[in-house]
Design a protein around this motif. Structure first.
Motif, PDB file in Angstrom:
ATOM      1  N   ARG A 253      59.058 100.565 -55.476  1.00  0.00           N
ATOM      2  CA  ARG A 253      58.080  99.936 -54.618  1.00  0.00           C
ATOM      3  C   ARG A 253      56.709  99.682 -55.255  1.00  0.00           C
ATOM      4  N   ARG A 256      57.625  94.740 -55.206  1.00  0.00           N
ATOM      5  CA  ARG A 256      58.657  94.449 -54.202  1.00  0.00           C
ATOM      6  C   ARG A 256      59.691  93.447 -54.690  1.00  0.00           C
ATOM      7  N   GLU A 281      61.993 100.131 -43.855  1.00  0.00           N
ATOM      8  CA  GLU A 281      60.668 100.608 -44.264  1.00  0.00           C
ATOM      9  C   GLU A 281      60.465 102.067 -43.879  1.00  0.00           C
ATOM     10  N   SER A 328      54.385 101.192 -49.661  1.00  0.00           N
ATOM     11  CA  SER A 328      54.048 100.852 -51.038  1.00  0.00           C
ATOM     12  C   SER A 328      53.661 102.115 -51.784  1.00  0.00           C
TER      13      SER A 328
END
Length: 331
Positions: A253, A256, A281, A328
């Protein structure tokens, strides 16, 4: 245990090397040229056997498994060898004909599980895999999912149920309120845990858990003779294919775009699991809880010393996830 935890890395490795030599009696060989390859949740040595063969020995210094789980892991590796579509290490057997051993380690006051494999030559892919390697890992993951859906271990062997937020039995995170974790951090962690519990309940309503690797990051992948070899099946258990994908995506991550190669590789073999983007997610974010729980069970001072920094990064990542809905690996 507390005495071992207070030792520095070199002392621990030295004692574990002595332990490793003692274990080899069960295999009818002696060892030399021991080199520690990894010392964290498990400890791995490379050594040369008296038969002239190079081996890897994995010692479960922070064991999360019972013998029936290790026996299931061994049977799965034997099945992958029989099938031939996945390159993975096959344990050697001791003098009792068993593919793993259990030996008392005085400095932890209990028995440690040990598996020995012939050494696989190659380079760990690590943090910068190529697009081709990511695609291939997706392909191999799908292949293992297809095999694991229909294959079952024999006898008393069974896999740990990992279809839950922390994946393992030991809850080092929420059983007791730890001084190292602030009330605000606990609130954040519990929010992710509660959301994940509900998601796993929904996943169980629509599909049965199946065998997954559960730690397919490129630190567990070798590039050997132009092919990929999968290592470290220690976390394998009964979970969901989407969960396995999320675990691998977690380590990708920082960019992406790279996970698109993983999904393309997977779908070249089997249909992708049906999922909502928000569910994926959340499973990726949930990986933070799993890794933090592991770190809280650390058996060496180096890992313990890294905990405050790891907590800060975890807090940053999860706050950003809750604010944006996307996970992220922020620096």
């Amino acid at each position: 245990m507390s005495e071992f935890l207070e030792m520095d890395r070199e002392e621990q490795i030295s004692l574990l090397e002595e332990f490793a030599n003692d274990v080899l009696i069960q295999y009818g060989i002696t060892g030399s040229d021991f080199h520690c390859q990894h010392h964290s949740y498990n400890t791995t040595f490379k050594f040369k056997g008296s038969d002239g063969v190079d081996y890897a020995m994995r010692i479960s210094t922070a064991s999360r498994k019972w013998p029936e789980h290790i026996w299931a892991e061994v049977q799965w590796l034997e099945e992958l060898r029989r099938d031939g579509s996945i390159s993975a290490p096959l344990p050697i057997k001791n003098l009792q004909g068993e593919a793993f051993s259990n030996h008392y380690f005085f400095y932890q006051g209990g028995n440690l599980d040990v598996i020995i494999y012939p050494w696989i030559e190659g380079e760990v892919v690590g943090a910068n895999p190529s697009d081709e390697q990511i695609f291939e890992l997706g392909r191999q993951m799908a292949t293992m999912h297809q095999l694991g859906k229909i294959w079952k271990p024999e006898g008393y062997a069974n896999f740990l149920a990992i279809d839950k937020p922390l994946m393992i039995r030991e809850d080092n995170l929420f059983t007791f309120q730890l001084d190292e974790i602030s009330p605000a951090q606990y609130e954040l962690l519990r929010e992710i845990n509660d959301r994940s519990e509900k998601l796993f309940e929904r996943l169980r309503e629509v599909s049965e858990p199946q065998l997954i690797h559960a730690d397919l990051n490129f630190g567990n992948v070798l590039s050997s003779a132009g092919k990929l070899a999968i290592l470290d099946f220690d976390d394998a258990g009964m979970g969901f294919p989407l969960q396995d994908l999320a675990i691998t995506i977690f380590s990708l991550r920082t960019d992406r775009e790279r996970e698109k190669q993983l999904l393309a590789g997977y779908s070249s073999v089997a249909p992708l699991p049906v999922f909502e983007p928000a569910d994926l997610e959340l499973l990726i974010a949930n990986r933070c809880l799993v890794l933090l729980n592991y770190r809280l069970g650390a058996t060496n001072k180096d890992d313990v010393a890294k905990l405050p920094d790891y907590l800060k990064k975890t807090e940053l990542h999860l706050k950003n996830y809750l604010e944006t809905g996307e996970f992220s690996l922020l620096e």
